[in-house]
Motif scaffolding. Structure first.
Motif, short mmCIF file in Angstrom:
data_model
loop_
_atom_site.label_atom_id
_atom_site.label_comp_id
_atom_site.label_asym_id
_atom_site.label_seq_id
_atom_site.Cartn_x
_atom_site.Cartn_y
_atom_site.Cartn_z
N THR A 1 21.67 -33.08 -39.89
CA THR A 1 20.43 -32.80 -40.61
C THR A 1 19.27 -33.18 -39.71
OG1 THR A 1 21.47 -33.16 -42.76
CG2 THR A 1 19.07 -33.27 -42.69
N GLU A 2 18.43 -32.20 -39.41
CA GLU A 2 17.26 -32.43 -38.56
C GLU A 2 16.09 -32.89 -39.44
OE1 GLU A 2 18.03 -28.91 -35.31
OE2 GLU A 2 16.89 -28.41 -37.14
N CYS A 3 15.36 -33.88 -38.96
CA CYS A 3 14.22 -34.40 -39.70
C CYS A 3 12.94 -34.16 -38.91
CB CYS A 3 14.40 -35.89 -39.95
SG CYS A 3 15.87 -36.26 -40.92
N VAL B 1 5.83 -32.18 -48.38
CA VAL B 1 7.02 -31.54 -47.81
C VAL B 1 6.59 -30.15 -47.35
CG1 VAL B 1 9.36 -30.72 -48.24
CG2 VAL B 1 8.56 -32.84 -49.32
N ASP B 2 6.73 -29.90 -46.03
CA ASP B 2 6.16 -28.68 -45.44
C ASP B 2 7.11 -28.13 -44.38
OD1 ASP B 2 4.68 -26.72 -44.18
OD2 ASP B 2 2.99 -28.02 -43.70
N SER B 3 7.79 -27.03 -44.69
CA SER B 3 8.75 -26.44 -43.75
C SER B 3 8.08 -25.87 -42.51
CB SER B 3 9.57 -25.35 -44.44
OG SER B 3 8.73 -24.29 -44.84
N SER B 4 6.79 -25.58 -42.57
CA SER B 4 6.11 -24.97 -41.41
C SER B 4 6.03 -25.92 -40.22
CB SER B 4 4.71 -24.49 -41.78
OG SER B 4 3.82 -25.57 -41.96
N ILE B 5 6.20 -27.21 -40.43
CA ILE B 5 6.08 -28.15 -39.30
C ILE B 5 7.22 -28.00 -38.30
CG2 ILE B 5 4.69 -29.78 -40.62
CD1 ILE B 5 7.14 -31.63 -40.77
N THR B 6 8.29 -27.30 -38.69
CA THR B 6 9.40 -27.07 -37.75
C THR B 6 8.94 -26.21 -36.57
OG1 THR B 6 10.22 -25.11 -38.92
CG2 THR B 6 11.13 -27.26 -39.58
N GLU B 7 7.83 -25.49 -36.74
CA GLU B 7 7.30 -24.63 -35.68
C GLU B 7 6.36 -25.38 -34.73
OE1 GLU B 7 8.44 -21.53 -35.37
OE2 GLU B 7 9.67 -21.90 -37.14
N ILE C 1 6.32 -33.89 -43.95
CA ILE C 1 7.73 -34.18 -43.67
C ILE C 1 8.58 -32.97 -44.03
CG2 ILE C 1 7.44 -36.66 -44.02
CD1 ILE C 1 8.83 -36.34 -46.77
N TYR C 2 9.76 -32.90 -43.42
CA TYR C 2 10.71 -31.85 -43.75
C TYR C 2 12.08 -32.24 -43.21
CZ TYR C 2 12.51 -27.20 -44.73
OH TYR C 2 13.23 -26.16 -45.24
N ALA C 3 13.12 -31.69 -43.79
CA ALA C 3 14.49 -31.86 -43.28
C ALA C 3 15.24 -30.56 -43.51
CB ALA C 3 15.19 -33.02 -44.00
N GLN C 4 16.14 -30.25 -42.57
CA GLN C 4 16.97 -29.05 -42.70
C GLN C 4 18.28 -29.28 -41.97
OE1 GLN C 4 14.71 -25.86 -40.96
NE2 GLN C 4 15.11 -26.50 -38.87
N ASP C 5 19.29 -28.61 -42.42
CA ASP C 5 20.59 -28.71 -41.77
C ASP C 5 20.64 -27.84 -40.53
OD1 ASP C 5 21.62 -30.50 -43.59
OD2 ASP C 5 22.52 -28.96 -44.84
#
Length: 99
Positions: free
Chosen positions: A94-96, A49-55, A80-84
């Motif tokens: 929720t974006e995946c 789970v890695d929030s940096s992939i949103t970039e 993978i990551y998910a955020q509202d």
């Protein structure tokens, strides 16, 4: 009166929303673990789970088929990551993310 529409309003606390994001991440993880690609079976894989992939990648709207399509040729580290997503303070979706 018969035929009157009844509206329901659901109020989610921040903790409830976080729980929903955690559930979505768990669901993505479960789909990957239940449907490993041939390369994943051959070479192995790790889900992080890695929030940096949103970039570095674009979001997708979750469906099981989309997750399966995204892992078809993957192996090694799968991030993978998910955020509202909110607009004007209102929850939209929720974006995946998967890379």
């Amino acid at each position: 009166a018969s035929g009157d529409a009844v509206g329901l309003v659901f109020i989610f606390s921040e903790q409830d929303r976080l729980s929903e994001v955690e559930k979505k991440i768990a669901e993505i993880r479960n789909i990957i673990n239940s449907n490993p690609s041939e390369d994943m079976k051959l070479y192995g894989y790790e889900i992080v789970v890695d929030s940096s992939i949103t970039e570095v990648t674009t979001q997708f709207t979750f469906t099981e088929k989309r997750v399966k399509d995204k892992i078809a040729w993957k192996f090694g580290t799968i991030r993978i990551y998910a955020q509202d997503y909110y607009r004007n303070g209102k929850y939209i979706t929720t974006e995946c993310y998967l890379i």
